[in-house]
Design a protein around this motif. Structure first.
Motif, mmCIF file in Angstrom:
data_model
loop_
_atom_site.group_PDB
_atom_site.id
_atom_site.type_symbol
_atom_site.label_atom_id
_atom_site.label_comp_id
_atom_site.label_asym_id
_atom_site.label_seq_id
_atom_site.Cartn_x
_atom_site.Cartn_y
_atom_site.Cartn_z
ATOM 1 N N MET A 218 0.849 -1.185 0.000
ATOM 2 C CA MET A 218 0.000 0.000 0.000
ATOM 3 C C MET A 218 0.885 1.234 0.000
ATOM 4 O O MET A 218 2.038 1.178 0.423
ATOM 5 C CB MET A 218 -0.902 0.009 1.238
ATOM 6 N N PRO A 219 0.362 2.363 -0.459
ATOM 7 C CA PRO A 219 1.139 3.605 -0.415
ATOM 8 C C PRO A 219 1.487 3.953 1.028
ATOM 9 O O PRO A 219 0.703 3.714 1.948
ATOM 10 C CB PRO A 219 0.180 4.647 -1.011
ATOM 11 N N GLY A 220 2.670 4.502 1.251
ATOM 12 C CA GLY A 220 3.070 4.851 2.607
ATOM 13 C C GLY A 220 3.455 3.609 3.376
ATOM 14 O O GLY A 220 4.184 2.741 2.874
ATOM 15 N N MET A 221 2.935 3.483 4.582
ATOM 16 C CA MET A 221 3.247 2.322 5.414
ATOM 17 C C MET A 221 2.626 1.058 4.845
ATOM 18 O O MET A 221 1.450 1.037 4.504
ATOM 19 C CB MET A 221 2.748 2.548 6.845
ATOM 20 N N ASN A 222 3.430 0.002 4.746
ATOM 21 C CA ASN A 222 2.916 -1.254 4.197
ATOM 22 C C ASN A 222 2.204 -2.082 5.266
ATOM 23 O O ASN A 222 2.176 -1.728 6.455
ATOM 24 C CB ASN A 222 4.035 -2.052 3.535
ATOM 25 N N GLY A 223 1.630 -3.194 4.828
ATOM 26 C CA GLY A 223 0.876 -4.039 5.740
ATOM 27 C C GLY A 223 1.722 -4.714 6.808
ATOM 28 O O GLY A 223 1.227 -5.031 7.890
ATOM 29 N N ILE A 224 3.001 -4.928 6.508
ATOM 30 C CA ILE A 224 3.895 -5.550 7.494
ATOM 31 C C ILE A 224 4.084 -4.635 8.689
ATOM 32 O O ILE A 224 3.882 -5.032 9.845
ATOM 33 C CB ILE A 224 5.258 -5.879 6.850
ATOM 34 N N ASP A 225 4.460 -3.384 8.428
ATOM 35 C CA ASP A 225 4.695 -2.436 9.516
ATOM 36 C C ASP A 225 3.399 -2.102 10.246
ATOM 37 O O ASP A 225 3.396 -1.912 11.468
ATOM 38 C CB ASP A 225 5.339 -1.160 8.969
ATOM 39 N N ALA A 226 2.295 -2.033 9.501
ATOM 40 C CA ALA A 226 1.008 -1.745 10.132
ATOM 41 C C ALA A 226 0.606 -2.884 11.063
ATOM 42 O O ALA A 226 0.130 -2.645 12.183
ATOM 43 C CB ALA A 226 -0.060 -1.521 9.066
ATOM 44 N N THR A 227 0.805 -4.117 10.618
ATOM 45 C CA THR A 227 0.481 -5.274 11.461
ATOM 46 C C THR A 227 1.310 -5.262 12.727
ATOM 47 O O THR A 227 0.800 -5.476 13.836
ATOM 48 C CB THR A 227 0.721 -6.587 10.689
ATOM 49 N N ARG A 228 2.586 -5.004 12.579
ATOM 50 C CA ARG A 228 3.479 -4.980 13.746
ATOM 51 C C ARG A 228 3.034 -3.915 14.750
ATOM 52 O O ARG A 228 2.979 -4.167 15.972
ATOM 53 C CB ARG A 228 4.913 -4.723 13.285
ATOM 54 N N ALA A 229 2.684 -2.737 14.252
ATOM 55 C CA ALA A 229 2.271 -1.644 15.133
ATOM 56 C C ALA A 229 0.942 -1.947 15.823
ATOM 57 O O ALA A 229 0.770 -1.689 17.022
ATOM 58 C CB ALA A 229 2.158 -0.346 14.334
ATOM 59 N N ILE A 230 0.003 -2.486 15.064
ATOM 60 C CA ILE A 230 -1.319 -2.804 15.628
ATOM 61 C C ILE A 230 -1.200 -3.895 16.681
ATOM 62 O O ILE A 230 -1.805 -3.820 17.756
ATOM 63 C CB ILE A 230 -2.291 -3.219 14.507
ATOM 64 N N LYS A 231 -0.415 -4.930 16.391
ATOM 65 C CA LYS A 231 -0.260 -6.025 17.348
ATOM 66 C C LYS A 231 0.460 -5.573 18.613
ATOM 67 O O LYS A 231 0.240 -6.116 19.695
ATOM 68 C CB LYS A 231 0.485 -7.189 16.697
ATOM 69 N N ALA A 232 1.334 -4.574 18.481
ATOM 70 C CA ALA A 232 2.018 -4.043 19.659
ATOM 71 C C ALA A 232 1.024 -3.363 20.590
ATOM 72 O O ALA A 232 1.157 -3.416 21.821
ATOM 73 C CB ALA A 232 3.103 -3.058 19.234
ATOM 74 N N GLU A 233 0.008 -2.709 20.006
ATOM 75 C CA GLU A 233 -1.006 -2.025 20.798
ATOM 76 C C GLU A 233 -2.081 -2.979 21.296
ATOM 77 O O GLU A 233 -2.563 -2.860 22.427
ATOM 78 C CB GLU A 233 -1.674 -0.922 19.971
ATOM 79 N N ARG A 234 -2.489 -3.927 20.435
ATOM 80 C CA ARG A 234 -3.575 -4.854 20.766
ATOM 81 C C ARG A 234 -3.159 -6.275 20.378
ATOM 82 O O ARG A 234 -3.521 -6.763 19.308
ATOM 83 C CB ARG A 234 -4.864 -4.464 20.049
ATOM 84 N N PRO A 235 -2.401 -6.942 21.236
ATOM 85 C CA PRO A 235 -1.904 -8.283 20.888
ATOM 86 C C PRO A 235 -3.008 -9.286 20.571
ATOM 87 O O PRO A 235 -2.784 -10.236 19.826
ATOM 88 C CB PRO A 235 -1.134 -8.700 22.152
ATOM 89 N N GLY A 236 -4.210 -9.082 21.113
ATOM 90 C CA GLY A 236 -5.277 -10.049 20.918
ATOM 91 C C GLY A 236 -6.058 -9.915 19.636
ATOM 92 O O GLY A 236 -6.862 -10.794 19.307
ATOM 93 N N VAL A 237 -5.840 -8.838 18.880
ATOM 94 C CA VAL A 237 -6.594 -8.667 17.638
ATOM 95 C C VAL A 237 -6.109 -9.679 16.602
ATOM 96 O O VAL A 237 -4.929 -9.995 16.530
ATOM 97 C CB VAL A 237 -6.452 -7.222 17.091
ATOM 98 N N GLY A 238 -7.044 -10.208 15.817
ATOM 99 C CA GLY A 238 -6.671 -11.163 14.785
ATOM 100 C C GLY A 238 -6.398 -10.467 13.467
ATOM 101 O O GLY A 238 -7.257 -9.755 12.951
ATOM 102 N N VAL A 239 -5.215 -10.640 12.925
ATOM 103 C CA VAL A 239 -4.866 -10.047 11.628
ATOM 104 C C VAL A 239 -4.829 -11.153 10.583
ATOM 105 O O VAL A 239 -4.067 -12.114 10.702
ATOM 106 C CB VAL A 239 -3.510 -9.320 11.675
ATOM 107 N N LEU A 240 -5.678 -11.012 9.580
ATOM 108 C CA LEU A 240 -5.733 -11.966 8.465
ATOM 109 C C LEU A 240 -5.247 -11.261 7.210
ATOM 110 O O LEU A 240 -5.881 -10.316 6.740
ATOM 111 C CB LEU A 240 -7.166 -12.467 8.275
ATOM 112 N N VAL A 241 -4.122 -11.679 6.694
ATOM 113 C CA VAL A 241 -3.553 -11.072 5.492
ATOM 114 C C VAL A 241 -4.312 -11.583 4.270
ATOM 115 O O VAL A 241 -4.535 -12.787 4.126
ATOM 116 C CB VAL A 241 -2.055 -11.403 5.368
ATOM 117 N N LEU A 242 -4.711 -10.657 3.410
ATOM 118 C CA LEU A 242 -5.386 -11.001 2.160
ATOM 119 C C LEU A 242 -4.663 -10.263 1.048
ATOM 120 O O LEU A 242 -4.779 -9.043 0.918
ATOM 121 C CB LEU A 242 -6.864 -10.592 2.214
ATOM 122 N N THR A 243 -3.888 -10.993 0.270
ATOM 123 C CA THR A 243 -2.982 -10.348 -0.672
ATOM 124 C C THR A 243 -2.778 -11.201 -1.920
ATOM 125 O O THR A 243 -3.159 -12.370 -1.959
ATOM 126 C CB THR A 243 -1.612 -10.103 0.006
#
Length: 228
Positions: A70-95
């Motif tokens: 994605m433009p700007g921050m990619n899904g890898i960095d976004a996932t890492r940041a989100i999981k750092a804030e909310r470890p329990g959220v489920g991230v499903l990659v669709l690519t």
């Protein structure tokens, strides 16, 4: 991810989802599919990694469908940041990408599932529900990459230093892809007890999903990939 009490009680509360993709047409089609299901509700969308972080913080969804490029921050960095804030959220990659670099970077960032965009509608819906329940959801080609990578790259350490014998047993059965109800049946315990053991495993290993826990176990030599 839905909490253990909600899952055990069989609550009718819908699974809430955040869609992250920089293509509006893709988000529209995915939303229409998901919202055709009574137990799924899309609560928001984001078109970039930065927006995904903000929307995840604001909306606290159960599952996030995350694109990679994605433009700007990619899904890898976004996932890492989100999981750092909310470890329990489920991230499903669709690519569309199944390159090794993307696959392992996202799994190591905390994604619980990884699907390719050529997956069937049933596979996508099943993966969303699996991730919401704290289970793994990997596209077959991705699962093969994981097994190939870790079948020769392990660092054996005594599991008793980290997990109790029962927790290790639960983790090994979970690694075979069984659902919580199936694990409970196989081990002659209640689904609620399975949830408690998995929560303890996640806490002890410092991970936020079953996928991360299984990868941790494979890396440490507690789980033999050849048996999966």
């Amino acid at each position: 991810m839905l909490d253990a009490e909600t899952l055990e009680a069989g609550s009718t509360r819908p699974i809430t989802l955040l869609l992250v993709d920089d293509h509006p047409v893709v988000r529209k089609g995915t939303r229409e599919l998901l919202e055709s299901e009574a137990d799924l509700r899309v609560v928001g969308e984001a078109g970039s990694g930065e927006e995904a972080i903000l929307r995840a913080r604001e909306l606290t969804p159960d599952v996030i469908l995350m694109d990679v490029s994605m433009p700007g921050m990619n899904g890898i960095d976004a996932t890492r940041a989100i999981k750092a804030e909310r470890p329990g959220v489920g991230v499903l990659v669709l690519t569309s990408y199944d390159d090794d670099a993307y696959v392992f970077a996202l799994l190591e960032a905390g994604a619980a599932g990884y699907l390719l965009k050529n997956a069937s509608e049933d596979d996508l819906l099943g993966a969303v529900r699996a991730v919401a329940a704290g289970e793994s959801a990997l596209h077959p080609s991705v699962a093969k990459k994981v097994l190939e990578r870790f079948s020769t790259h392990t660092t054996p350490t005594p599991p008793e230093d980290d997990l109790s014998p029962r927790e290790l047993e639960v983790l090994r059965v979970a690694a075979t892809g069984r659902t919580n109800k199936e694990i409970a049946r196989d081990l002659d315990i209640s689904p609620r007890t399975v949830q408690v053991h998995l929560a303890n495993i996640f806490s002890k290993l410092g991970v936020g999903s079953r996928t991360e826990a299984v990868l941790y176990g494979i890396k440490r030599g507690w789980i033999d990939p050849k048996n999966l």
